[in-house]
Design a protein around this motif. Structure first.
Motif, PDB file in Angstrom:
ATOM      1  N   LEU A 143      27.686  16.743  50.557  1.00 11.42           N
ATOM      2  CA  LEU A 143      28.027  15.323  50.506  1.00 11.42           C
ATOM      3  C   LEU A 143      29.016  15.001  49.389  1.00 11.42           C
ATOM      4  CD1 LEU A 143      24.597  13.576  51.148  1.00 11.42           C
ATOM      5  CD2 LEU A 143      26.637  13.417  52.580  1.00 11.42           C
ATOM      6  N   SER A 144      28.979  15.775  48.326  1.00 11.52           N
ATOM      7  CA  SER A 144      29.869  15.499  47.195  1.00 11.52           C
ATOM      8  C   SER A 144      31.332  15.742  47.530  1.00 11.52           C
ATOM      9  CB  SER A 144      29.476  16.371  45.995  1.00 11.52           C
ATOM     10  OG  SER A 144      29.908  17.715  46.186  1.00 11.52           O
ATOM     11  N   GLY A 145      31.594  16.627  48.490  1.00 14.99           N
ATOM     12  CA  GLY A 145      32.964  16.992  48.826  1.00 14.99           C
ATOM     13  C   GLY A 145      33.566  18.023  47.892  1.00 14.99           C
ATOM     14  N   ALA A 146      32.834  18.423  46.859  1.00 11.93           N
ATOM     15  CA  ALA A 146      33.337  19.417  45.914  1.00 11.93           C
ATOM     16  C   ALA A 146      33.263  20.816  46.528  1.00 11.93           C
ATOM     17  CB  ALA A 146      32.518  19.380  44.629  1.00 11.93           C
ATOM     18  N   PRO A 147      34.199  21.683  46.203  1.00 11.13           N
ATOM     19  CA  PRO A 147      34.089  23.078  46.634  1.00 11.13           C
ATOM     20  C   PRO A 147      32.782  23.681  46.106  1.00 11.13           C
ATOM     21  CG  PRO A 147      36.262  22.645  45.704  1.00 11.13           C
ATOM     22  CD  PRO A 147      35.424  21.447  45.410  1.00 11.13           C
ATOM     23  N   ILE A 148      32.124  24.465  46.954  1.00 15.52           N
ATOM     24  CA  ILE A 148      30.839  25.071  46.597  1.00 15.52           C
ATOM     25  C   ILE A 148      31.036  26.574  46.467  1.00 15.52           C
ATOM     26  CG2 ILE A 148      28.431  25.384  47.250  1.00 15.52           C
ATOM     27  CD1 ILE A 148      28.926  22.881  49.145  1.00 15.52           C
ATOM     28  N   ILE A 149      30.769  27.095  45.302  1.00 15.83           N
ATOM     29  CA  ILE A 149      30.904  28.537  45.061  1.00 15.83           C
ATOM     30  C   ILE A 149      29.524  29.097  44.746  1.00 15.83           C
ATOM     31  CG2 ILE A 149      31.940  30.305  43.593  1.00 15.83           C
ATOM     32  CD1 ILE A 149      34.256  28.292  43.148  1.00 15.83           C
ATOM     33  N   ARG A 150      29.058  29.988  45.607  1.00 14.41           N
ATOM     34  CA  ARG A 150      27.721  30.546  45.416  1.00 14.41           C
ATOM     35  C   ARG A 150      27.775  31.733  44.452  1.00 14.41           C
ATOM     36  NH1 ARG A 150      24.338  31.369  50.722  1.00 14.41           N
ATOM     37  NH2 ARG A 150      25.760  33.125  51.001  1.00 14.41           N
ATOM     38  N   TYR A 151      26.705  31.862  43.680  1.00 11.84           N
ATOM     39  CA  TYR A 151      26.567  33.048  42.840  1.00 11.84           C
ATOM     40  C   TYR A 151      25.288  33.780  43.220  1.00 11.84           C
ATOM     41  CZ  TYR A 151      23.374  30.234  39.880  1.00 11.84           C
ATOM     42  OH  TYR A 151      22.348  29.459  39.417  1.00 11.84           O
ATOM     43  N   ALA A 152      25.217  35.057  42.906  1.00 14.01           N
ATOM     44  CA  ALA A 152      24.083  35.883  43.303  1.00 14.01           C
ATOM     45  C   ALA A 152      22.783  35.313  42.743  1.00 14.01           C
ATOM     46  CB  ALA A 152      24.291  37.317  42.825  1.00 14.01           C
ATOM     47  N   HIS A 153      21.735  35.427  43.531  1.00 17.45           N
ATOM     48  CA  HIS A 153      20.451  34.807  43.218  1.00 17.45           C
ATOM     49  C   HIS A 153      19.941  35.189  41.833  1.00 17.45           C
ATOM     50  CE1 HIS A 153      16.525  33.143  43.682  1.00 17.45           C
ATOM     51  NE2 HIS A 153      15.920  34.318  43.734  1.00 17.45           N
ATOM     52  N   CYS A 154      19.697  34.143  41.019  1.00 22.85           N
ATOM     53  CA  CYS A 154      19.104  34.304  39.682  1.00 22.85           C
ATOM     54  C   CYS A 154      19.890  35.298  38.814  1.00 22.85           C
ATOM     55  CB  CYS A 154      17.648  34.756  39.798  1.00 22.85           C
ATOM     56  SG  CYS A 154      16.518  33.466  40.336  1.00 22.85           S
ATOM     57  N   ASP A 155      21.220  35.269  38.952  1.00 23.60           N
ATOM     58  CA  ASP A 155      22.057  36.241  38.249  1.00 23.60           C
ATOM     59  C   ASP A 155      23.051  35.536  37.323  1.00 23.60           C
ATOM     60  OD1 ASP A 155      23.825  38.211  37.431  1.00 23.60           O
ATOM     61  OD2 ASP A 155      23.850  39.230  39.369  1.00 23.60           O
ATOM     62  N   PRO A 156      22.700  35.366  36.043  1.00 25.20           N
ATOM     63  CA  PRO A 156      23.597  34.681  35.105  1.00 25.20           C
ATOM     64  C   PRO A 156      24.935  35.396  34.927  1.00 25.20           C
ATOM     65  CG  PRO A 156      21.387  34.899  34.185  1.00 25.20           C
ATOM     66  CD  PRO A 156      21.436  35.758  35.410  1.00 25.20           C
ATOM     67  N   THR A 157      24.933  36.719  35.043  1.00 23.55           N
ATOM     68  CA  THR A 157      26.184  37.477  34.908  1.00 23.55           C
ATOM     69  C   THR A 157      27.145  37.130  36.037  1.00 23.55           C
ATOM     70  OG1 THR A 157      25.017  39.305  33.835  1.00 23.55           O
ATOM     71  CG2 THR A 157      27.182  39.788  34.763  1.00 23.55           C
ATOM     72  N   ASP A 158      26.608  37.017  37.252  1.00 21.01           N
ATOM     73  CA  ASP A 158      27.462  36.649  38.386  1.00 21.01           C
ATOM     74  C   ASP A 158      27.900  35.194  38.288  1.00 21.01           C
ATOM     75  OD1 ASP A 158      28.676  37.685  40.823  1.00 21.01           O
ATOM     76  OD2 ASP A 158      27.484  36.162  41.851  1.00 21.01           O
ATOM     77  N   LEU A 159      27.038  34.351  37.746  1.00 21.43           N
ATOM     78  CA  LEU A 159      27.430  32.958  37.510  1.00 21.43           C
ATOM     79  C   LEU A 159      28.628  32.906  36.568  1.00 21.43           C
ATOM     80  CD1 LEU A 159      27.117  29.871  37.531  1.00 21.43           C
ATOM     81  CD2 LEU A 159      25.334  30.117  35.778  1.00 21.43           C
ATOM     82  N   GLU A 160      28.576  33.665  35.483  1.00 20.83           N
ATOM     83  CA  GLU A 160      29.704  33.664  34.548  1.00 20.83           C
ATOM     84  C   GLU A 160      30.965  34.216  35.219  1.00 20.83           C
ATOM     85  OE1 GLU A 160      30.401  34.149  29.895  1.00 20.83           O
ATOM     86  OE2 GLU A 160      29.226  35.788  30.772  1.00 20.83           O
ATOM     87  N   ARG A 161      30.789  35.216  36.065  1.00 20.81           N
ATOM     88  CA  ARG A 161      31.949  35.773  36.769  1.00 20.81           C
ATOM     89  C   ARG A 161      32.656  34.711  37.598  1.00 20.81           C
ATOM     90  NH1 ARG A 161      33.046  37.180  41.815  1.00 20.81           N
ATOM     91  NH2 ARG A 161      30.888  36.831  42.503  1.00 20.81           N
ATOM     92  N   VAL A 162      31.905  33.938  38.386  1.00 19.23           N
ATOM     93  CA  VAL A 162      32.553  32.947  39.250  1.00 19.23           C
ATOM     94  C   VAL A 162      33.115  31.782  38.439  1.00 19.23           C
ATOM     95  CG1 VAL A 162      31.258  33.593  41.309  1.00 19.23           C
ATOM     96  CG2 VAL A 162      30.339  31.803  39.809  1.00 19.23           C
ATOM     97  N   ILE A 163      32.479  31.464  37.322  1.00 16.17           N
ATOM     98  CA  ILE A 163      33.034  30.425  36.444  1.00 16.17           C
ATOM     99  C   ILE A 163      34.391  30.864  35.902  1.00 16.17           C
ATOM    100  CG2 ILE A 163      32.767  29.250  34.223  1.00 16.17           C
ATOM    101  CD1 ILE A 163      29.732  29.189  34.754  1.00 16.17           C
ATOM    102  N   LEU A 164      34.465  32.092  35.416  1.00 12.49           N
ATOM    103  CA  LEU A 164      35.717  32.604  34.849  1.00 12.49           C
ATOM    104  C   LEU A 164      36.811  32.706  35.911  1.00 12.49           C
ATOM    105  CD1 LEU A 164      34.312  35.370  32.466  1.00 12.49           C
ATOM    106  CD2 LEU A 164      35.411  33.228  31.801  1.00 12.49           C
ATOM    107  N   GLU A 165      36.424  33.107  37.114  1.00 14.89           N
ATOM    108  CA  GLU A 165      37.402  33.247  38.197  1.00 14.89           C
ATOM    109  C   GLU A 165      38.011  31.904  38.600  1.00 14.89           C
ATOM    110  OE1 GLU A 165      35.539  35.174  41.470  1.00 14.89           O
ATOM    111  OE2 GLU A 165      35.614  37.180  40.554  1.00 14.89           O
ATOM    112  N   ASN A 166      37.303  30.821  38.325  1.00 14.69           N
ATOM    113  CA  ASN A 166      37.755  29.510  38.781  1.00 14.69           C
ATOM    114  C   ASN A 166      38.197  28.585  37.651  1.00 14.69           C
ATOM    115  OD1 ASN A 166      37.153  29.202  41.917  1.00 14.69           O
ATOM    116  ND2 ASN A 166      35.523  30.453  41.021  1.00 14.69           N
ATOM    117  N   GLN A 167      38.268  29.090  36.459  1.00 11.21           N
ATOM    118  CA  GLN A 167      38.702  28.257  35.341  1.00 11.21           C
ATOM    119  C   GLN A 167      40.111  27.719  35.574  1.00 11.21           C
ATOM    120  OE1 GLN A 167      38.087  30.521  31.710  1.00 11.21           O
ATOM    121  NE2 GLN A 167      36.231  29.362  31.259  1.00 11.21           N
ATOM    122  N   GLY A 168      40.297  26.440  35.242  1.00 11.84           N
ATOM    123  CA  GLY A 168      41.591  25.805  35.409  1.00 11.84           C
ATOM    124  C   GLY A 168      41.846  25.248  36.789  1.00 11.84           C
ATOM    125  N   LYS A 169      40.900  25.443  37.712  1.00 10.11           N
ATOM    126  CA  LYS A 169      41.081  24.991  39.092  1.00 10.11           C
ATOM    127  C   LYS A 169      40.331  23.690  39.387  1.00 10.11           C
ATOM    128  CE  LYS A 169      41.511  29.748  40.846  1.00 10.11           C
ATOM    129  NZ  LYS A 169      40.929  30.740  41.785  1.00 10.11           N
TER     130      LYS A 169
END
Length: 393
Positions: A143-169
């Motif tokens: 509903l928000s209309g924001a792009p949704i990027i999933r990260y691996a279940h309960c995985d903070p390392t993968d969360l940081e990976r997707v954050i870094l990959e999308n910085q500035g976007k």
């Protein structure tokens, strides 16, 4: 049935053929350790009534008393003529219980997520979402209309990976996770997730529907469990599980709460929670603040049941909470197991795709403080009998 609706009939037939059709049973009694289901008295292993509060005398009395004072319904949305004194009292009490500056209530935990996520992010932003998040989070994200990027279940390392990959976007970013995952009973490593989000300036939201009244000191939730007070931006909860009533709550930063009063669409466009429900929820808070006995009993029951199920040879998955999945694999087997349990006077429903991934069908046992040791032993006996009959153990 018109020709233009024949596709629905075909889809329903497909569900039946694949063992995915949901046959909904009917309850004919108050919630508790035992229920009348389709006219039969059965042991209840299905309800989210963690603390046995759904039929607690003090909640019933509170609802009756307020019914005489305020009537049945609020007759308006909160922003027009639906905010009663007791709504504000409940919000004050929940904020104090959760150890946060402010809280706002909604009609359900589902609508709380639908209100919050679109109010915080939009098309110019981004959402980082755990791949196993609840449907209400998924719908709120869409509903928000924001792009949704999933990260691996309960995985903070993968969360940081997707954050870094999308910085500035993006303009703003929101990371959102369940606290306790309702199908597997595992918990988010919220302390590690917070370290990642705070490092990169990402807002953090946790949906603690199955942690309210269960995790933390006296049931104060996963934020309390990890001692992250004042660090998690948004904590969403529900009053329909451990609290035994109905409704949703968003607790945390007072600025976010104020914003939701202005822009949370279910708050703006759907009638307020009924006065009896609000009164019962306040009574539930009273009980939790007075004693940890019910929470302690819930965990004692959970530890006993899970240990005995493992001893029998069942696979209880990754659960570290009272949610106890009995992993069976394919949906037809899970549905047959559920039917056999019902014949043994145990009510425990099968859960399959799309609620859980294909090949991960299960019986999900919901332990409650209202279960006695004798109740649990009766349940264990039934599981052992059916498990041997169907070759599961």
């Amino acid at each position: 049935m018109t020709e233009r609706l024949t596709w629905i009939q075909q889809e329903i037939e497909g569900l039946k053929e694949n063992g995915l059709y949901n046959r909904i049973r009917t309850i004919g009694s108050p919630q508790g350790a035992w229920l009348i289901v389709d006219g039969k008295r059965v042991l209840n292993f299905c309800s989210n009534n963690y603390l046995g509060l759904a039929n607690h005398p003090r909640l019933i009395e509170a609802a009756r008393e307020i019914l005489d004072r305020y009537g049945v319904g609020p007759a308006a949305v909160r922003t027009i003529a639906g905010t009663m004194e007791i709504h504000l009292e409940l919000e004050r009490r929940l904020a104090a219980f959760k150890k946060v500056p402010a809280a706002i209530t909604f009609q359900s935990g589902f609508t709380a997520n639908l209100a919050t996520i679109p109010a915080l992010v939009g098309k110019e932003d981004v959402i980082f979402s755990d791949e196993l998040n609840h449907a209400s989070i998924i719908d709120g994200c869409r509903l928000s209309g924001a792009p949704i990027i999933r990260y691996a279940h309960c995985d903070p390392t993968d969360l940081e990976r997707v954050i870094l990959e999308n910085q500035g976007k993006y303009r703003r970013a929101l990371a959102v996770t369940d606290g306790v995952f309702s199908m597997d009973g595992d918990i988010a490593p919220l302390d590690q997730i917070y370290e990642v989000t705070s490092k990169h300036g990402v807002m953090l939201m946790v949906d603690d529907a199955h942690g309210e009244g269960v995790m933390g000191k006296g049931g104060r939730g996963i934020v309390d469990h990890f001692n992250l007070h004042g660090k998690v931006d948004v904590e969403v909860g529900t009053l329909s599980k451990a609290f035994g009533v109905v409704g949703g709550v968003v607790a945390g930063d007072p600025l976010i709460v104020e914003w939701l009063r202005q822009r949370g669409r279910p708050f703006l466009f759907s009638s307020a929670v009924t006065p009896p429900d609000v009164a019962a929820a306040i009574a539930a808070v009273d009980l939790l603040e007075e004693s940890t006995d019910l929470v302690d009993r819930l965990w004692e029951n959970a530890r006993y049941f899970k240990a005995e199920m493992k001893r029998l040879g069942f696979d209880t998955g990754k659960s570290v909470t009272p949610i106890t999945p009995i992993m069976l694999g394919e949906a037809p087997l899970a549905q047959q197991f559920s039917r056999e349990l019902f014949e043994e006077n145990v009510f425990a429903m099968a859960i399959g795709f799309p609620t859980v991934p294909r090949g991960k069908a299960r019986i999900r046992v919901m332990i409650s403080a209202s279960h006695s040791r004798d109740d649990l032993d009766k349940g264990l006996e039934a599981f052992a009998k059916v498990g041997k009959k169907l070759g599961v153990i």
